[in-house]
Design a protein around this motif. Sequence first.
Motif, short mmCIF file in Angstrom:
data_model
loop_
_atom_site.label_atom_id
_atom_site.label_comp_id
_atom_site.label_asym_id
_atom_site.label_seq_id
_atom_site.Cartn_x
_atom_site.Cartn_y
_atom_site.Cartn_z
N ARG A 26 28.75 48.66 37.76
CA ARG A 26 29.02 47.22 37.78
C ARG A 26 30.50 46.92 37.97
O ARG A 26 30.85 45.88 38.52
N LEU A 27 31.36 47.80 37.56
CA LEU A 27 32.79 47.60 37.79
C LEU A 27 33.17 47.93 39.22
O LEU A 27 34.23 47.52 39.69
N TRP A 47 40.78 40.27 37.77
CA TRP A 47 39.73 40.89 36.99
C TRP A 47 39.25 42.22 37.56
O TRP A 47 38.42 42.87 36.94
N TYR A 49 37.73 42.33 40.70
CA TYR A 49 36.47 41.91 41.30
C TYR A 49 36.17 42.59 42.64
O TYR A 49 35.16 42.31 43.26
N PHE A 154 41.04 49.57 30.70
CA PHE A 154 40.37 50.39 29.71
C PHE A 154 39.02 49.74 29.37
O PHE A 154 38.96 48.54 29.12
N VAL A 155 37.98 50.55 29.36
CA VAL A 155 36.67 50.05 28.93
C VAL A 155 36.27 50.89 27.73
O VAL A 155 36.19 52.12 27.82
N ASP A 156 36.01 50.20 26.63
CA ASP A 156 35.71 50.90 25.37
C ASP A 156 36.77 51.96 25.08
O ASP A 156 36.47 53.11 24.72
N LYS A 157 38.03 51.54 25.29
CA LYS A 157 39.20 52.36 24.96
C LYS A 157 39.41 53.55 25.88
O LYS A 157 40.24 54.41 25.59
N ARG B 111 33.67 38.88 32.00
CA ARG B 111 33.73 39.24 33.41
C ARG B 111 32.49 38.71 34.12
O ARG B 111 31.37 38.92 33.67
N PHE B 173 27.39 43.04 28.72
CA PHE B 173 28.36 42.35 29.57
C PHE B 173 29.75 42.84 29.16
O PHE B 173 29.93 43.46 28.10
N PHE B 174 30.73 42.58 30.02
CA PHE B 174 32.10 43.00 29.76
C PHE B 174 32.89 41.83 29.18
O PHE B 174 32.97 40.76 29.77
N ALA B 187 35.47 45.48 26.66
CA ALA B 187 34.49 46.11 25.78
C ALA B 187 33.11 45.80 26.33
O ALA B 187 32.86 44.70 26.82
N ARG B 188 32.23 46.79 26.27
CA ARG B 188 30.84 46.56 26.68
C ARG B 188 30.11 45.98 25.46
O ARG B 188 29.95 46.66 24.44
#
Lengths: 198, 319
Positions: A26-27, A47, A49, A154-157, B111, B173-174, B187-188
Amino acid sequence: MKKTILLPVLSILMFIVAGCSNEDYRLNKSVFIEDITNPGLPEYSEWGYNTFGAYIDRVPFVSDMVNLPAKIIVNPDTFNLVLNGKINNSEPASLKFRIFGYAPATYSDLVSLNGKSYNLKDNSCLVELTEAGSVTQLKIISGELKFVRAQKLFVDKELVKTILSGTFHIQTFRKNEPITISGGRFDLGFGTENFYNF
Amino acid sequence: MLTIILLLTIISLKIKTKGGMNYRISEKSTTFWFTVSSFTKRKFQQAKQNNIFANKSSAQREQFMKKTGILLLSLLLIQSLFAQENHRILLGFDFGGGTVAGELSNNWSIRQDLSSYSDYGNFSSGVRNESSIMYFSFKPELIIKQNRLSLLSGLRFTLFDSYLKGGINDEYFFLRYKSAPSGTEFARISTLSETVSYLSIPLELKYVPIQISNVGFYAKVGTEAGVKLNSKKSIAFTSETMNEYSEEILNTNPTKINSMYSTIYGAFGVRWESLKGTQVNMEWVLPSQFLTKNNLSQITPEMYSGFQLSVMFPLQKTK
């Protein structure tokens, strides 16, 4: 025999899955939010995108859903930012910005571009436009590429990408006729899937 | 003039309505009219003594008499509205619930996502909102007009539940909770939830235009005003390792829930009344408006609608 084959296959699979643990499809997707003041172009955002857009004279040149919108190729001391999209939603085209003397080792090093601007008429820069398989080095009348923001994501650190967001505009020639590439904006995420250094 | 006053007094003593109900003579009603007529008589005698009308033309005197007559008639009408009849008081409870509609608040940085790239401008937000309302009230009801018109008030406890979840095909979602030169943090989130409770005093007016035997169809309008009792937010992450950061992330939304709460609402319903006077009401709450802001932080609530069930028990029947 079966066990001899199964074990390495399982190991490879586990390795691949582990390597992909930070990846999130999704990213990597493009999120196109149209700019109401510049119809046909995506809104400027920071963001990640995965979109870009510009007017070639009045015709939109924008990223699409199918093709990877951008790649960064560092080879060996040249930074290449390649934007892949479509002109007028039909003709495949790509725009490549080449910056000599800048060679980030990994995608996380791209944060050094934060706030930097490049005069495209300078000798350290080159711009190429590819249309219908034909590559043209653009003769720049004037132009600027600006990295408004470069940020680590960073996603979830866990570090997953570097997001480059910015603007560009160019006055150049196309088929011997002066044109303007205006309103250029990009909001792109770079990670292991689209950053190359070789 | 005195004749007119006497006639009005006689009329007010006993009036038969279409429904056959009598306005009962009350001591207060009789006293009222005799007081009015005595006062008026005294005033006219004083006027006569002071020759107030001496220099007035007959037209002016007539005008004065007309005004006085209109005033007395108005007093009669006002008095007749509240002329003592069979007022009823009921006590009961109601329970209702429904959904809350509103736009996603800008207080959370979520997001965006896209369901269809080719539909420029037509995209999913990447997050769904589910908000609901539930309330319980204790209400006295005063029926003031031939079992058709009633006033209700009481005490109401209202509970709002609001959830933010991933899009239709997404488990999460983000949420961007930090954006700094050092980096941007997402964060998810599986679910972002919020619960807010209020205690309010409702004020309602109910009218029953159609009564068939012991079943009545009614319309109701009301408003309420109250205060916040409690509010609570919580986050469910897709990764348990993020649980230790939940407070840090929740605090990134600085929105303060409004301690005041007020709405205006309307409803259509049906009422069934037993022989003993017990009433069961079922009503559909029409889309009702919030008069106060920031009663929820995840969405900007605009309106709510739903259903309500109430049971009312007769307290007394005045004689």
